[in-house]
Design a protein around this motif. Structure first.
Motif, mmCIF file in Angstrom:
data_model
loop_
_atom_site.group_PDB
_atom_site.id
_atom_site.type_symbol
_atom_site.label_atom_id
_atom_site.label_comp_id
_atom_site.label_asym_id
_atom_site.label_seq_id
_atom_site.Cartn_x
_atom_site.Cartn_y
_atom_site.Cartn_z
ATOM 1 N N VAL A 189 21.698 -6.266 -9.648
ATOM 2 C CA VAL A 189 22.772 -6.306 -8.659
ATOM 3 C C VAL A 189 23.887 -7.174 -9.229
ATOM 4 O O VAL A 189 23.672 -8.347 -9.526
ATOM 5 C CB VAL A 189 22.274 -6.875 -7.312
ATOM 6 N N GLU A 214 21.141 0.100 8.167
ATOM 7 C CA GLU A 214 20.676 0.892 7.030
ATOM 8 C C GLU A 214 21.845 1.696 6.473
ATOM 9 O O GLU A 214 22.462 2.488 7.196
ATOM 10 C CB GLU A 214 19.557 1.843 7.460
ATOM 11 N N MET A 238 19.636 0.441 1.140
ATOM 12 C CA MET A 238 20.261 -0.860 1.379
ATOM 13 C C MET A 238 20.129 -1.224 2.863
ATOM 14 O O MET A 238 20.318 -0.374 3.738
ATOM 15 C CB MET A 238 21.746 -0.795 0.996
ATOM 16 N N GLY A 278 25.586 -2.564 -6.059
ATOM 17 C CA GLY A 278 24.221 -2.105 -6.275
ATOM 18 C C GLY A 278 23.972 -0.819 -5.503
ATOM 19 O O GLY A 278 24.654 -0.527 -4.501
ATOM 20 N N GLU A 279 23.016 -0.028 -5.967
ATOM 21 C CA GLU A 279 22.655 1.235 -5.327
ATOM 22 C C GLU A 279 23.847 2.177 -5.203
ATOM 23 O O GLU A 279 23.939 2.976 -4.254
ATOM 24 C CB GLU A 279 22.025 0.988 -3.947
ATOM 25 N N GLY A 280 24.804 2.074 -6.126
ATOM 26 C CA GLY A 280 25.970 2.941 -6.093
ATOM 27 C C GLY A 280 26.993 2.575 -5.039
ATOM 28 O O GLY A 280 27.935 3.342 -4.797
ATOM 29 N N ARG A 281 26.844 1.408 -4.402
ATOM 30 C CA ARG A 281 27.771 0.944 -3.368
ATOM 31 C C ARG A 281 28.348 -0.400 -3.790
ATOM 32 O O ARG A 281 27.780 -1.111 -4.628
ATOM 33 C CB ARG A 281 27.052 0.763 -2.015
ATOM 34 N N ILE A 314 19.175 -5.181 -1.368
ATOM 35 C CA ILE A 314 19.919 -4.243 -2.195
ATOM 36 C C ILE A 314 19.355 -4.247 -3.608
ATOM 37 O O ILE A 314 19.091 -5.318 -4.179
ATOM 38 C CB ILE A 314 21.434 -4.609 -2.208
ATOM 39 N N GLY A 315 19.132 -3.072 -4.171
ATOM 40 C CA GLY A 315 18.695 -2.948 -5.558
ATOM 41 C C GLY A 315 17.430 -3.709 -5.889
ATOM 42 O O GLY A 315 17.284 -4.226 -6.994
#
Length: 230
Positions: free
Chosen positions: A103, A229, A1, A135-138, A15-16
């Motif tokens: 997302v 990042e 991300m 997204g991306e586990g966040r 993101i994603g």
């Protein structure tokens, strides 16, 4: 991300596999040089809008038409633009969630005001809002322009965001001290990124008070076009 500040309340969020332009204000933004506009917007997949004040919306229609990407935001304004401007929009409302290519974006409440300039004068179109972007586990909480709200406790219980993008410039929104209070009272952020500051002399110029209020939280003062990042 990657989260890239474009100055004021404008961000590029990668993101994603999506590239979201959040409240993109390019022309007239004193923090973003003209020769940075192309890099700021290249490859965008969506434009996400919190409300219709000029410092959030001035470039939305030209960008949507030039880039051929949908504008995502509050139902009333999106419906108006889809009809009058012929752009692709995704209109939804507070409590609703949309899927932007994997997302998930949930619209949440903010307390501010909103209006858009028309030949007949300012017109209220919909209402102001914030977002949870997952997204991306966040999960990123985008406050939009707002003051502190007890609703934030509900947001945290439902979404548990670990990243906060918080307006904190004062005068038009909560200031650094109030943003710090909101973050420590209602959330458990790992990272906080302030915005809506440094743009004009009337706004706060430093996030020192925010960082002081949040020991143990990574308070990142963003630099324009410098990727964070995560």
């Amino acid at each position: 991300m990657r989260i890239i500040w474009l100055g004021h309340s404008s961000f590029r969020i990668e993101i994603g596999g999506q590239v979201i332009l959040l409240d993109p204000w390019l022309n007239g933004n004193p923090m973003l040089a003209e020769d940075q506009h192309e890099a700021a917007t290249q490859g965008a997949t969506h434009i996400l809008l919190t409300h219709a004040h000029f410092d959030h919306v001035a470039d939305v229609l030209p960008l949507a038409k030039r880039l051929g990407v949908p504008v995502v935001g509050q139902y009333d304004l999106m419906s108006f633009w889809a009809e009058k401007e012929g752009i692709e929009t995704t209109g939804f409302n507070k409590g609703g969630t949309v899927d932007l290519g994997g997302v998930k974006v949930t619209m949440v409440h903010a307390t501010h005001s909103t209006s858009i300039a028309t030949p007949e004068g300012p017109q209220v179109t919909g209402s102001e809002c914030g977002y949870m972007i997952a997204g991306e586990g966040r999960v990123i909480y985008v406050s939009g322009d707002t003051d502190v709200m007890a609703d934030m406790g509900v947001f945290n219980a439902l979404h548990a965001p670990d990243i906060g993008i918080l307006c904190a410039g004062g005068y038009f929104t909560m200031d650094m001290a109030r943003a710090g209070y909101a973050a420590k009272t209602f959330f458990d952020f790992k990272v906080v990124i302030p915005c809506h500051y440094r743009t004009f002399p009337v706004l706060e110029q430093s996030a020192a008070a925010l960082a002081e209020a949040l020991p143990g939280v990574d308070v990142i003062e963003p630099e324009v076009m410098a990727a964070i990042e995560l």
